[in-house]
Motif scaffolding. Structure first.
Motif: not given
Length: 234
Positions: A156-162
């Motif tokens: 649930l961590s911040v994905p790289w695309r965001e």
């Protein structure tokens, strides 16, 4: 019998001359091994590459200077890339600069941007990422020390695309560029000039003639005032 003894001595001396010393034999075995052959070929390749580089630099000095400049610039950018500690230091410095001003004269853009960064920092939601020649600071949804499932679960961590939408600042060549741009004219409150006409809201630097005229008026103000006597004229 004597001839047999002489022949045996000749064969033994020839055998001793043919057999190298112990150290030489180990060196020869090492050179002829797979590791020795691989190291020898590797050194030969590097030697040939260095020779070709020197010859190419001598034959094409312009292209070589361009490559050296690019490599030197890349190394300088990598060496002066700011880290997370420098961002915290710059943020606290800007916050202190705004704290020394009255709320009535602070720039609204600078104040809102710095206060939002300070709030995210106090909440532990700021993140730093190194991208080689530059650094970025972005925000996350939770503090990494928070004992919540959403904060601890890696899925649930911040994905790289965001991350591009979450970027707050970019560090390059020793500066944080967005923070510096937001702090431009931080001691000027733009809201005070909204009631003025449009042509008076924007100021432009004076020209050379205006500067010279103002300096002349300033010098003339220090001259003694001459008073003429009207009686003498009559």
């Amino acid at each position: 019998m004597a001839s047999f003894r002489v022949a045996r001595m000749m064969f033994s001396s020839a055998a001793e001359a043919a057999v190298p010393p112990g150290t030489a034999s180990r060196w020869e075995r090492l050179k002829n091994s797979k590791v020795g052959v691989w190291c020898h070929s590797l050194l030969s390749d590097y030697k040939e590459a260095c020779r070709e580089a020197v010859v190419g630099a001598w034959e094409r000095p312009l292209r070589t200077s361009v490559y050296v400049t690019l490599l030197g610039g890349a190394w300088a950018c990598f060496y002066t890339k700011p880290d997370r500690l420098s961002f915290d230091d710059a943020l606290l410095k800007r916050s202190n600069q705004l704290g020394l001003l009255s709320p009535w004269i602070r720039s609204g853009i600078s104040d809102v941007h710095v206060q939002s960064l300070v709030k995210l920092r106090n909440e532990g939601r700021l993140r730093h990422a190194s991208l080689g020649l530059l650094s970025v600071v972005y925000y996350a949804d939770y503090d990494p020390d928070a004992m919540l499932y959403e904060a601890q679960c890696s899925n649930l961590s911040v994905p790289w695309r965001e991350i591009p939408q979450r970027v707050l600042d970019i560090g390059f060549a020793g500066n944080w560029w967005i923070l510096d741009s937001k702090m431009k004219d931080y001691d000027v409150n733009e809201d005070e000039f909204k009631q003025l006409p449009v042509h008076m809201q924007v100021t432009s630097p004076p020209s050379v003639e205006e500067v010279e005229r103002n300096e002349k008026l300033h010098r003339d103000s220090w001259l003694p005032v001459s008073v003429e006597d009207k009686g003498d004229k009559n």
